[in-house]
Design an enzyme around this catalytic site. Structure first.
Site, PDB file in Angstrom:
ATOM      1  N   LYS A 112       0.853  -1.189   0.000  1.00 57.71           N
ATOM      2  CA  LYS A 112       0.000   0.000   0.000  1.00 57.71           C
ATOM      3  C   LYS A 112       0.882   1.230   0.000  1.00 57.71           C
ATOM      4  O   LYS A 112       2.010   1.196   0.503  1.00 57.71           O
ATOM      5  CB  LYS A 112      -0.861   0.020   1.267  1.00 57.71           C
ATOM      6  CG  LYS A 112      -2.079   0.909   1.157  1.00 57.71           C
ATOM      7  CD  LYS A 112      -3.226   0.132   0.546  1.00 57.71           C
ATOM      8  CE  LYS A 112      -4.536   0.854   0.620  1.00 57.71           C
ATOM      9  NZ  LYS A 112      -5.648  -0.111   0.462  1.00 57.71           N
TER      10      LYS A 112
HETATM   11  N1  GLU Z   1      -7.409   0.115  -2.740  1.00 57.96           N
HETATM   12  C1  GLU Z   1      -8.192  -1.068  -2.952  1.00 57.96           C
HETATM   13  C2  GLU Z   1      -8.190  -1.939  -1.708  1.00 57.96           C
HETATM   14  O1  GLU Z   1      -8.010  -1.475  -0.602  1.00 57.96           O
HETATM   15  C3  GLU Z   1      -7.801  -1.807  -4.227  1.00 57.96           C
HETATM   16  C4  GLU Z   1      -6.379  -2.234  -4.315  1.00 57.96           C
HETATM   17  C5  GLU Z   1      -6.000  -2.790  -5.691  1.00 57.96           C
HETATM   18  O2  GLU Z   1      -6.838  -2.879  -6.572  1.00 57.96           O
HETATM   19  O3  GLU Z   1      -4.822  -3.116  -5.835  1.00 57.96           O
HETATM   20  O4  GLU Z   1      -8.451  -3.116  -1.767  1.00 57.96           O
END
Ligand code: GLU
Length: 422
Positions: A112
């Site tokens: 992240k």
């Molecule tokens: N931000 C989204 C999540 O928390 C999607 C992450 C992604 O598609 O890589 O799952």
């Protein structure tokens, strides 16, 4: 052993994550030997992002990319722009991505990123500069086979387009697979924008069926009316449910008869929030948690369902569209009160599942129809939830601990099979 480089407060996202891991240890058998692996990110990059503002001044922003685990595949997870982003929060969000990706069996680790910024205070040009410099700075650890960012809170397809372009210019070739959630003509996937909300609906529909809750006429409260909350609300509305309360950073609105979503969604788009919607009455923010409803969807930020709010909730079913909305102590209260919680790490996995489809389509340069996407998404999520439910029934544990059990077993088996190098 705790990490020296983060100061972890009680009920913070990272300490919430750690206590969720502690709860799963008794169910890991011999794999428990590897559990420390889950309690520290593999690597985290902290970057300085200087940009020249429209008025000629130079400002510096703090950015992060944390790769919690790369054991089962490349890192995968979104990038968040928010003034309250911290290193510790990004670490927790990355760790939840590892669990989520393993729970749905996507061939990814977890990662992240985030920038500590209020993007609403930047012009479009400044936002572009911020995004490009951030992408350049984290360019040393991202890539289609290393770590693949995607949208999260306050980021979108345009930001992914800038990230893809910046990375591509730096490596000298167009690399569409470096990010997902891109616009359609840049290798994006149909169905990606609404995929997280769709996944919340799919898991909610399955959970409702299991507890004999009829969606027809069911009352739903939604916290956070951004991409996830509004898409989920739309699908619940189509299934006959009534969205009776909604809350976001602009305020809380209520209508016992249910909102007209064909008016509320454009209102939010045009005004930036739910406040002032004509077909509703305003409500004090804290009263939101007392609203009479069958389904509560927290789809905003972490730490929203506290012990006190968990005691007051009227809902039978909580669908975690957000990451980390529930504190561990509140989890216990809801379990005692017989409130069923479909945890974030399965409930909101629809987004990353369609991100996976996008990444696969980019590599094969062959694109699927929206119907194919939605049918496959439904099938994967229903199958993953069924497996988690069986695990929960077998050990008599909550769906959250069961999701962690399924995911941690996959991650730690991979860890064991790969072995330690050197
Ligand atoms: N931000 C989204 C999540 O928390 C999607 C992450 C992604 O598609 O890589 O799952």
């Amino acid at each position: 052993m705790s990490l020296s480089y983060v100061h972890v407060e009680a009920d913070s996202p990272w300490s919430t994550y750690l206590s969720q891991v502690d709860r799963v240890v008794p169910y890991l058998g011999r794999l428990a030997r590897w559990v420390e692996t889950l309690k520290r990110p593999k690597r985290t990059l902290i970057v300085d992002i200087p940009i020249e503002m429209d008025d000629g001044t130079v400002r510096h922003f703090e950015g992060y990319r944390s790769q919690h685990s790369l054991t089962r595949g490349p890192g995968k997870g979104g990038v968040r722009y928010h003034p309250d982003v911290t290193l510790e929060e990004v670490m927790a969000l990355a760790a939840w991505m590892s669990i989520k990706n393993a729970a749905v069996n996507l061939p990814y680790g977890g990662a992240k990123g985030g920038i500590r910024v209020d993007p609403k205070l930047l012009s479009l040009k400044e936002l572009e500069k911020l995004t490009r410099r951030y992408t350049s700075e984290i360019g040393i650890i991202i890539g289609p086979h290393q770590d693949i960012p995607a949208p999260d809170v306050n980021t979108n397809g345009q930001i992914m387009a800038w990230m893809m372009d910046t990375y591509s210019m730096n490596v000298g070739a167009t690399a569409t697979g470096v990010v997902t959630g891109k616009p359609i003509h840049l290798g994006g996937s149909l169905g990606r924008v609404k995929a997280t909300g769709r996944g919340v609906f799919v898991t909610g529909r399955e959970a409702a069926r299991r507890i004999d809750l009829d969606l027809q006429g069911a009352r739903v409260a939604v916290q956070g009316f951004g991409n996830v909350g509004s898409s989920a609300a739309e699908l619940f509305g189509q299934a006959g449910a009534k969205i009776v309360a909604a809350q976001d950073h602009t305020g809380t609105i209520f209508n016992a008869a249910g909102f007209d979503l064909s008016e509320l969604i454009p209102h939010v788009k045009n005004t930036g929030g739910v406040a002032g919607f004509r077909g509703s009455e305003p409500m004090a923010n804290e009263d939101f948690w007392d609203v009479a409803c069958e389904i509560m969807i927290p789809a905003a930020l972490e730490g929203q369902i506290t012990t006190d709010r968990a005691r007051r909730l009227k809902a039978k079913l909580v669908l975690e569209g957000a990451n980390g909305p529930t504190l561990p102590s509140a989890d216990d209260v809801m379990a005692d009160r017989g409130i069923l919680v479909v945890p974030d790490v399965i409930c909101n996995s629809g987004g990353v599942t369609v991100s996976y489809f996008e990444w696969v389509q980019d590599f094969s340069s062959f694109f699927w129809t929206e119907d194919e996407i939605n049918v496959r998404l439904d099938k994967i999520m229903v199958g993953a939830l069924r497996n988690i439910w069986d695990t929960a029934d077998r050990h008599k544990i909550t769906l959250r601990t069961a999701t962690f059990a399924v995911a941690c077993e996959r991650i730690l088996t991979a860890r064991e099979e790969r072995g330690l190098y050197p």
